[in-house]
Design a protein around this motif. Structure first.
Motif, short mmCIF file in Angstrom:
data_model
loop_
_atom_site.label_atom_id
_atom_site.label_comp_id
_atom_site.label_asym_id
_atom_site.label_seq_id
_atom_site.Cartn_x
_atom_site.Cartn_y
_atom_site.Cartn_z
N THR A 170 0.81 -1.23 0.00
CA THR A 170 0.00 0.00 0.00
C THR A 170 0.85 1.27 0.00
N THR A 295 -7.58 3.99 -9.65
CA THR A 295 -7.33 4.82 -8.47
C THR A 295 -6.01 4.38 -7.85
N THR A 297 -2.89 4.56 -5.14
CA THR A 297 -2.68 4.93 -3.73
C THR A 297 -1.34 5.64 -3.61
N CYS A 306 -2.74 0.03 -7.38
CA CYS A 306 -3.76 0.60 -8.27
C CYS A 306 -5.06 -0.16 -8.10
N GLN A 307 -6.15 0.58 -7.89
CA GLN A 307 -7.46 -0.05 -7.81
C GLN A 307 -8.19 0.17 -9.13
N PRO A 310 -14.60 -2.86 -9.89
CA PRO A 310 -14.85 -4.14 -9.21
C PRO A 310 -14.92 -5.31 -10.19
N ALA A 313 -9.87 -6.74 -12.00
CA ALA A 313 -8.40 -6.75 -11.82
C ALA A 313 -7.76 -7.97 -12.49
N ARG A 334 -9.22 -7.76 0.53
CA ARG A 334 -9.31 -6.30 0.41
C ARG A 334 -8.64 -5.77 -0.84
N LEU A 335 -7.77 -6.58 -1.43
CA LEU A 335 -7.06 -6.12 -2.63
C LEU A 335 -7.53 -6.85 -3.88
N ASP A 337 -9.57 -6.02 -6.03
CA ASP A 337 -9.71 -5.15 -7.20
C ASP A 337 -8.45 -4.33 -7.46
N CYS A 338 -7.34 -4.82 -6.96
CA CYS A 338 -6.10 -4.04 -7.06
C CYS A 338 -4.97 -4.85 -7.69
N ARG A 340 -0.44 -4.21 -8.04
CA ARG A 340 0.69 -3.33 -7.68
C ARG A 340 1.64 -3.26 -8.87
#
Ligand code: PLP
Length: 360
Positions: A170, A295, A297, A306-307, A310, A313, A334-335, A337-338, A340
């Motif tokens: 993060t 989006t 972070t 990066c998000q 939904p 990813a 929690r990740l 939809d993300c 890195r």
């Protein structure tokens, strides 16, 4: 035939392993392109590579002699770099080995560690290997460590609290105040500062007054020698001595030691590369912020989380991979939809941004 399964320690029979990265040639084969054309942004590696002095040192080192088990010379060099006495330092085959050693020293089967999700998956992996319990404490909405929740999760069996700062994946930093609050619990607090050089914020200054603090660092990222495996820890002389006592005697190989020593001597040049990566991180972050559908972070590391929309990813990841651009996905719900992306050279970011445009 021996029934090997019956001999395996029960908790290791079906252990969930660490989700590690494939090497470049495997990624290239998957994308159907030559290895030198892939854009590898899945391992937070340094696009500028090692110091030329590290290459020379590796080429010159005698390979037939074992390394110094007490790491005298390299601990002196680390002492100059960190400005803390060598009795507080220990080197490992990557920070990963030092995390493993912390488990060996403190965590018995049935003991508990506290992990702050989402974070680097190595602590939970080694907890599983150690047959330890994991109290998984969610980070807050901004991915900050929730110190009150961590304290609440502590029980009599809790031995170690793991904090990553800047956090992977993060990118946010944990403040000294939170670390001090956790140190007051009397548990071992590991602050993993693998990305310290990309942000300059450290809690290493707390070590002299806190014998339960272990700060971990690595030369994989800022010094570009991930392949050689060299990390180090800063801690009370008591913990350092005990870790020295239980480590494999020749844990850091001579090539890694020579490269680390040369890298520390060439730190100004390597830190200039870090400066370029930090500048590129900001450019990448701005470009991602301007892209509809993503989006990013804000990050203090050499990567950006990066998000995306939904449920998309996995598809984005596969489409990028199909274009020869490799990023990192995660297990943490929690990740989901993300992904890195590591900060590479400007040309890497350009290739990534071009490949991403139209996928999100
Ligand atoms: C937070 C964190 N700690 C430790 C490591 C491992 O470092 P090393 O290569 O020194 O084992 C990584 C590597 O990605 C990391 O992200």
């Amino acid at each position: 035939m021996t029934d090997i399964d019956r001999l395996v320690r029960p908790h290791l029979a079906e252990v969930r392993t660490y989700g590690s990265m494939d090497p470049p040639e495997v990624l290239a084969r998957r994308a159907g392109i030559p290895t030198d054309r892939i854009v590898k942004l899945n391992g937070n590696e340094n696009p500028y590579g090692p110091s030329p002095r590290a290459r020379e040192a590796v080429a010159a080192v005698p390979l037939h002699v074992y390394p110094d088990p007490l790491q005298r010379s390299i601990r002196e060099s680390l002492s100059e770099y960190t400005e803390i006495g060598p009795e507080h330092l220990i080197a490992g085959a990557g920070a990963d080995e030092l995390i493993d050693l912390v488990f060996r020293l403190f965590v018995s089967p049935g003991d508990r560690i506290v992990d702050c999700d989402p974070t680097f998956a190595m602590y939970a992996f080694l907890a599983r290997v150690s047959d330890a319990e994991i109290a998984m404490v969610p980070r807050d909405d901004l991915f900050d460590v929730d110190a009150a929740a961590v304290k609440h999760a502590i029980d009599d069996k809790t031995k170690v609290i793991f904090i990553t700062s800047p956090n992977n994946p993060t990118g946010n930093v944990t403040g000294e105040r939170e670390v001090l609050e956790l140190l007051e619990t009397g548990r071992v607090v590991v602050v993993d500062e693998a990305y310290f050089e990309f942000c300059g914020r450290t809690v290493a200054g707390l070590v002299p007054n806190h014998d339960n603090l272990v700060v971990l660092r690595t030369l994989s990222k800022w010094a570009g020698i991930a392949g050689l495996r060299f990390g180090y820890g800063i801690m009370s002389s008591g913990i350092a001595r005990r870790l020295m006592d239980i480590k494999q005697p020749y844990n850091v190989n001579v090539a890694a030691e020579a490269a680390a020593s040369a890298s520390l001597a060439d730190a100004p040049a390597l830190l200039a590369n870090v400066g370029k990566i930090v500048a590129e991180r900001e450019r990448l972050f701005s470009a991602l912020s301007a892209m509809p559908g993503v989006t990013p972070t804000p990050s203090h590391g050499n990567f950006v989380l990066c998000q995306v929309a939904p449920g998309t990813a996995g598809e984005v990841y596969e489409d990028l991979a199909g274009k020869g651009v490799f990023v990192r996905m995660f297990d943490s719900p929690r990740l989901a939809d993300c992904f890195r992306v590591a900060v590479g050279a400007p040309s890497d970011s350009d290739a990534f941004l071009e490949a991403l445009d139209g996928l999100v």
